[in-house]
Write a protein that holds these residues in place. Structure first.
Motif, PDB file in Angstrom:
ATOM      1  N   MET A 121     -14.645 -10.415   1.367  1.00  0.00           N
ATOM      2  CA  MET A 121     -14.390 -10.840  -0.016  1.00  0.00           C
ATOM      3  C   MET A 121     -15.095  -9.886  -0.986  1.00  0.00           C
ATOM      4  N   GLU A 122     -14.447  -9.631  -2.111  1.00  0.00           N
ATOM      5  CA  GLU A 122     -15.050  -8.703  -3.076  1.00  0.00           C
ATOM      6  C   GLU A 122     -15.449  -9.380  -4.376  1.00  0.00           C
ATOM      7  N   GLY A 123     -14.873 -10.550  -4.649  1.00  0.00           N
ATOM      8  CA  GLY A 123     -15.217 -11.243  -5.888  1.00  0.00           C
ATOM      9  C   GLY A 123     -14.548 -12.597  -5.912  1.00  0.00           C
ATOM     10  N   GLY A 124     -14.867 -13.389  -6.941  1.00  0.00           N
ATOM     11  CA  GLY A 124     -14.265 -14.711  -7.056  1.00  0.00           C
ATOM     12  C   GLY A 124     -15.139 -15.766  -6.410  1.00  0.00           C
ATOM     13  N   GLU A 125     -14.563 -16.961  -6.284  1.00  0.00           N
ATOM     14  CA  GLU A 125     -15.326 -18.107  -5.833  1.00  0.00           C
ATOM     15  C   GLU A 125     -14.524 -18.879  -4.800  1.00  0.00           C
ATOM     16  N   LEU A 126     -15.169 -19.204  -3.706  1.00  0.00           N
ATOM     17  CA  LEU A 126     -14.514 -19.979  -2.646  1.00  0.00           C
ATOM     18  C   LEU A 126     -15.387 -21.188  -2.357  1.00  0.00           C
ATOM     19  N   ILE A 127     -14.822 -22.387  -2.571  1.00  0.00           N
ATOM     20  CA  ILE A 127     -15.589 -23.613  -2.374  1.00  0.00           C
ATOM     21  C   ILE A 127     -14.900 -24.470  -1.327  1.00  0.00           C
ATOM     22  N   CYS A 128     -15.690 -25.016  -0.408  1.00  0.00           N
ATOM     23  CA  CYS A 128     -15.140 -25.896   0.617  1.00  0.00           C
ATOM     24  C   CYS A 128     -15.971 -27.173   0.634  1.00  0.00           C
ATOM     25  N   ASP A 129     -15.325 -28.301   0.469  1.00  0.00           N
ATOM     26  CA  ASP A 129     -16.066 -29.566   0.437  1.00  0.00           C
ATOM     27  C   ASP A 129     -16.447 -30.047   1.833  1.00  0.00           C
ATOM     28  N   GLY A 130     -15.753 -29.543   2.832  1.00  0.00           N
ATOM     29  CA  GLY A 130     -16.042 -29.968   4.200  1.00  0.00           C
ATOM     30  C   GLY A 130     -16.798 -28.887   4.955  1.00  0.00           C
ATOM     31  N   ASP A 131     -16.473 -28.767   6.255  1.00  0.00           N
ATOM     32  CA  ASP A 131     -17.142 -27.785   7.113  1.00  0.00           C
ATOM     33  C   ASP A 131     -16.280 -26.538   7.253  1.00  0.00           C
ATOM     34  N   ALA A 132     -16.956 -25.431   7.607  1.00  0.00           N
ATOM     35  CA  ALA A 132     -16.232 -24.209   7.949  1.00  0.00           C
ATOM     36  C   ALA A 132     -16.572 -23.865   9.385  1.00  0.00           C
ATOM     37  N   LYS A 133     -15.626 -23.247  10.060  1.00  0.00           N
ATOM     38  CA  LYS A 133     -15.928 -22.800  11.425  1.00  0.00           C
ATOM     39  C   LYS A 133     -16.650 -21.454  11.385  1.00  0.00           C
ATOM     40  N   ASN A 134     -16.303 -20.534  12.256  1.00  0.00           N
ATOM     41  CA  ASN A 134     -17.100 -19.303  12.405  1.00  0.00           C
ATOM     42  C   ASN A 134     -16.695 -18.206  11.430  1.00  0.00           C
ATOM     43  N   HIS A 135     -17.529 -17.167  11.389  1.00  0.00           N
ATOM     44  CA  HIS A 135     -17.236 -15.937  10.642  1.00  0.00           C
ATOM     45  C   HIS A 135     -17.043 -16.179   9.143  1.00  0.00           C
ATOM     46  N   VAL A 136     -17.871 -16.991   8.535  1.00  0.00           N
ATOM     47  CA  VAL A 136     -17.794 -17.183   7.075  1.00  0.00           C
ATOM     48  C   VAL A 136     -18.248 -15.889   6.391  1.00  0.00           C
ATOM     49  N   GLY A 137     -17.400 -15.335   5.531  1.00  0.00           N
ATOM     50  CA  GLY A 137     -17.774 -14.162   4.727  1.00  0.00           C
ATOM     51  C   GLY A 137     -18.237 -12.973   5.539  1.00  0.00           C
ATOM     52  N   CYS A 138     -17.645 -12.767   6.726  1.00  0.00           N
ATOM     53  CA  CYS A 138     -18.103 -11.628   7.532  1.00  0.00           C
ATOM     54  C   CYS A 138     -17.114 -10.472   7.405  1.00  0.00           C
ATOM     55  N   ALA A 139     -17.351  -9.418   8.169  1.00  0.00           N
ATOM     56  CA  ALA A 139     -16.432  -8.282   8.178  1.00  0.00           C
ATOM     57  C   ALA A 139     -15.273  -8.585   9.119  1.00  0.00           C
ATOM     58  N   TYR A 140     -14.162  -7.925   8.902  1.00  0.00           N
ATOM     59  CA  TYR A 140     -13.047  -8.051   9.845  1.00  0.00           C
ATOM     60  C   TYR A 140     -13.514  -7.535  11.201  1.00  0.00           C
ATOM     61  N   ARG A 141     -12.922  -8.041  12.258  1.00  0.00           N
ATOM     62  CA  ARG A 141     -13.343  -7.626  13.600  1.00  0.00           C
ATOM     63  C   ARG A 141     -13.342  -6.107  13.727  1.00  0.00           C
ATOM     64  N   GLY A 142     -14.483  -5.564  14.083  1.00  0.00           N
ATOM     65  CA  GLY A 142     -14.581  -4.129  14.285  1.00  0.00           C
ATOM     66  C   GLY A 142     -15.010  -3.374  13.052  1.00  0.00           C
ATOM     67  N   ASP A 143     -14.819  -3.970  11.876  1.00  0.00           N
ATOM     68  CA  ASP A 143     -15.133  -3.228  10.656  1.00  0.00           C
ATOM     69  C   ASP A 143     -16.632  -3.308  10.360  1.00  0.00           C
ATOM     70  N   TRP A 144     -17.123  -2.295   9.659  1.00  0.00           N
ATOM     71  CA  TRP A 144     -18.543  -2.232   9.334  1.00  0.00           C
ATOM     72  C   TRP A 144     -18.757  -2.445   7.833  1.00  0.00           C
ATOM     73  N   ARG A 145     -17.713  -2.883   7.132  1.00  0.00           N
ATOM     74  CA  ARG A 145     -17.814  -3.127   5.708  1.00  0.00           C
ATOM     75  C   ARG A 145     -17.486  -4.596   5.439  1.00  0.00           C
ATOM     76  N   GLY A 146     -18.537  -5.407   5.251  1.00  0.00           N
ATOM     77  CA  GLY A 146     -18.330  -6.845   5.111  1.00  0.00           C
ATOM     78  C   GLY A 146     -18.139  -7.267   3.671  1.00  0.00           C
TER      79      GLY A 146
END
Lengths: 268, 576
Positions: A121-146
């Motif tokens: 993600m580069e900007g903006g707002e993401l809100i979740c009222d419940g739970d999130a599973k894995n990889h919240v706000g991480c890099a794409y698989r293999g990428d080094w730019r998160g």
């Protein structure tokens, strides 16, 4: 401001890739045109209208467009992915990649989210009222730019791999998280208000982490340097300040080595 | 091979093999080959107002084999950058999905080459031990004909024979290896340096000695050129020189090219060079460090221009995010130290090594911009376009899908200036290059020399590929460009070469309006240079497998026939 309402009418047999569900793609279109936007179910090209009943026309631009999905999207991926402005609200659950690569605007999921929300993600707002599973706000698989910017707030708990390769922005988990927080990160802030199992800040170069509950297994590469008072998400706490990961490379600023910071509640 | 007759009517024919430059005419194809004429019932393809060329020939690309796969495995993010993974064609016609940008899937590789009108691609480095996998991957790449060059420059047998000065034994070993690996010719990567890498060392100078073997890079290259000419192989020694990618390496580059002096070509395939020096862009650097890094393209090309028995390819940097992969193991470790991105390293016992590192050629970085300029300067300083070929050393300097962009830059000063003017450090870049002073714009004829006639001749395949003379393979590309009225907008040149209006491969229409319409009939080309049994080499090879130097059994070493089910074998007897 114009509001487009999507009412789920059919559960996809496979997972539906709703990459068209963004204010950017809807902007300037009528309800009928929106129903004709593409999406994939497996290898088959479908239309949004195959899965949603659409009412209301979009605004002129993405910023003038609000999207409301009135029901469950547990089998719809990529909601709000790559959006730059406007809002998306889901009155239910959402599948993977919510708000991935988003640059602006606001996504609000009132239920739970699956994995990979807000990745790169580069900007903006993401809100979740419940739970999130894995990889919240991480890099794409293999990428080094998160994740580079913006805010992700999960009111429930999250799984593992939070903020991997993070470069900027803020992730707030209001309950617990499992393992791997800010692995390889070189910036950004992660706040976890509940407990974490372990592996917090492994190979982290730069950036901040706050864990207000307990860390069950602390990384050996972190060293306590002092105790500070800091404001975290509007509340001031007395916190022990650790630096690390001491096994990783670090840059210098004004002659001083810049470490990543980990703050945990001060020992009584 | 498709039966039946085809006639491509009324196009502007550009065929350097017959010195035809834009004459309007017809190309007739029968049973997969070009013929003088066909009957009136032949299927007609209207090429009026369009350019007609032979199918393209790529002399050097890394499109199949273990290191390509290592790149695919270590870069899942490369698939994301490909944009949509589902082409309209796959959707509509049920063809295979395509994925990957710098390391495309086998299907995307075949389809994209075909869309650009390419008929033949040389896989530039095949580790002999892993040849079976390479051939499986080649077979899985649709449409295009392919061959693969096994690597010899760090091979233990080769270094041992060369140390003892045994040209005939070196030649016999090469002939045996080409046969068992279904290989095409002699590839040399960082001669000696990759072998030294097994000791954690490198050979950066031509006279550095390889540990244990005590031979030098100069001796390896000379020995392999002599053995290559002893065999009279269709292709010459194909070399990736020492000291790749380092500032100031142009001096060693010219010294390496000089090794070809005094070596005479001997072959029956129309080849004139004894050395093909590949991706010369990476070897034409001046300066003493990255701060003083500059172009020495002119110095290198001055030598190439006056030396008839060498050919080169460019290795143009395309300013993309890509994946570097080479058998030059020590270089990849060095590159990983520069950019800190992920790194794969592989050792192939007794034969070679390989490394893979992602790389971002960022237009905001001065060195990348200078590299970009050097690739184009090499082409624009070249006097003999039949000896200068367009490549990007796919995927090292950029993906092969950027060939049309390279063609655009070579054909249009306006397009080059637009890139130069976009550079953040333009003034510093201009101090280090001379590209901005070159007015030359290449013609379609010269582009056809660099992408068709030239590479086909260099590979010894001039009888089959690269031209439109009767008897040659029926590979014909039609581009939507008006020879008499070329577009002012250079983007249209790129667009035309990116998606051929029509591509006929082996007499069958495989691309129409830029989209693939058939999976075609691909061939695997390899060379069987037949020599009398050489007892010394037979014994050495057998012992290497039985006495445990190799960890595998010799019965598992050769490429079985089923792995290359559509062979096109160039078979001949070696004249002693």
């Amino acid at each position: 401001m114009a509001t487009v309402t999507l009412k789920p009418i059919k559960t996809p047999e496979l997972i539906f890739e709703g990459y068209s569900i963004t204010p950017d793609n809807f902007a300037g279109k009528t309800a009928a045109q929106i129903a004709d936007l593409p999406g994939h179910e497996g290898k088959i090209l479908m239309r949004l209208g195959d899965f949603f009943e659409i009412s209301g026309n979009a605004g002129e631009t993405a910023a003038d467009t609000n999207i409301v999905i009135t029901g469950d999207c547990s089998r719809v991926k990529y909601i709000g992915a790559r959006m730059t402005a406007g809002t998306v609200t889901v009155n239910g659950n959402a599948d993977m990649y919510v708000g991935g690569w988003m640059k602006g605007g606001k996504v609000h999921i009132k239920g739970n989210m699956d994995s990979f929300c807000g990745i790169q993600m580069e900007g903006g707002e993401l809100i979740c009222d419940g739970d999130a599973k894995n990889h919240v706000g991480c890099a794409y698989r293999g990428d080094w730019r998160g994740m580079k910017g913006g805010t992700i707030r999960i009111r429930g708990s999250a799984g593992n791999d939070i903020g991997t390769f993070m470069l900027g922005g803020t992730i707030i988990i209001e309950k617990d998280a499992f393992i791997h927080v800010s692995t390889h990160a070189e910036g950004g802030t992660v706040i976890i208000k509940g407990d974490v199992e372990g592996r917090v800040g492994g190979q982290m170069v730069k950036g901040d982490m706050y864990v207000l509950g307990k860390i069950k297994f602390m990384m050996p590469g972190y060293q306590k340097v002092d105790t500070v008072e800091k404001e975290v998400d509007g509340v001031t706490y007395k916190l022990d300040h650790y630096i690390g990961d001491l096994g990783e490379r670090h840059g210098k600023s004004k002659g001083q080595i810049v470490y990543a910071n980990l703050y945990v509640p001060a020992a009584a | 091979m498709a039966q039946g007759e085809l006639i491509i009517k009324g196009g502007f024919i550009v065929d350097p093999t017959r010195k035809i430059n834009g004459d309007v005419g017809d190309v007739a194809i029968k049973d997969g080959k070009i013929v003088e004429k066909v009957s009136s019932s032949a299927k007609v393809i209207d090429a009026k107002g369009k350019v007609v060329m032979a199918g393209g020939v790529d002399v050097h690309a890394h499109v199949a084999g273990p290191k390509v796969n290592a790149g695919r495995l270590m870069r899942p993010e490369d698939k994301l950058r490909a944009g949509t993974c589902r082409s309209n064609m796959a959707q509509k016609n049920g063809y295979r999905m395509e994925s990957g940008f710098s390391i495309p899937s086998t299907f995307k590789t075949g389809y994209e080459y075909a869309r650009m009108g390419y008929a033949f691609v040389m896989e530039a480095a095949m580790p002999p031990l892993l040849a079976p996998h390479t051939h499986e991957e080649i077979h899985d790449t649709p449409i295009i004909d392919e061959a693969a060059l096994p690597v010899f420059g760090n091979n233990w047998f080769v270094m041992d024979y060369i140390r003892k000065g045994e040209v005939e034994n070196t030649a016999a070993y090469i002939a045996w290896l080409l046969k068992v690996t279904k290989g095409y010719g002699v590839k040399v990567v960082n001669p000696g340096g990759t072998a030294a890498w097994a000791w954690g060392l490198n050979c950066l100078g031509l006279n550095d000695r390889v540990p244990y073997f005590e031979v030098t890079p100069a001796e390896i290259m000379t020995g392999l050129m002599e053995a290559n000419e002893y065999l009279g192989l269709p292709h010459s020694m194909h070399v990736h020189q020492n000291d790749l990618g380092n500032p100031g390496n142009y001096a060693i580059t010219i010294d390496s090219l000089k090794l070809a002096e005094g070596i005479k070509t001997k072959n029956k395939f129309g080849r004139e060079q004894v050395m093909h020096s590949t991706h010369l862009q990476f070897h034409s650097y001046g300066g003493e460090g990255w701060g003083t890094f500059c172009s020495k393209a002119k110095e290198v090309m001055d030598y190439v221009n006056k030396t008839k028995n060498i050919t080169i390819d460019l290795g143009c940097v395309t300013l993309d995010e890509t994946t570097t992969m080479t058998a030059d193991g020590p270089f990849e470790h060095h590159l990983h130290g520069l950019n800190h991105l992920k790194w794969t390293n592989v050792d192939v016992e007794m034969e070679t090594a390989a490394g893979v590192v992602p790389y971002v050629y960022d237009p905001n970085i001065k060195v990348c911009d200078i590299q970009w300029a050097i690739g184009l300067e090499l082409a624009l300083y070249a006097k003999d376009m039949d000896r200068t070929f367009i490549t990007t050393d796919h995927p090292n300097a950029g993906p092969f899908t950027r060939y049309p962009r390279v063609i655009k830059w070579l054909m249009s000063k306006q397009a080059r200036d637009a890139v130069l003017n976009s550079f953040k450090h333009k003034d510093k870049v201009l101090d280090a290059i001379s590209l901005h002073t070159i007015k030359r714009e290449l013609s379609l004829f010269e582009i056809a020399q660099m992408t068709r006639a030239g590479p086909a001749k260099c590979l010894g395949l001039g009888a089959y590929y690269g031209g439109l003379a009767p008897g040659m393979l029926g590979d014909v590309a039609i581009y939507d460009l008006n020879f008499k009225d070329m577009p002012r907008d250079p983007e249209k040149i790129e667009a035309a070469f990116q998606r051929a209006a029509c591509f006929v491969k082996s007499g069958e229409i495989v691309v129409k309006d830029g989209e693939v319409v058939s999976n075609g009939h691909k061939k695997t080309v390899w060379v069987n240079a037949k020599m009398p049994e050489n007892p010394q080499v037979t014994r050495d090879v057998t012992q290497a497998f039985t006495k445990g130097t190799y960890t595998m059994d010799i019965r598992n070493y050769p490429v079985r026939d089923y792995l290359a089910p559509h062979p096109f074998v160039i078979e001949y007897d070696v004249e002693a």
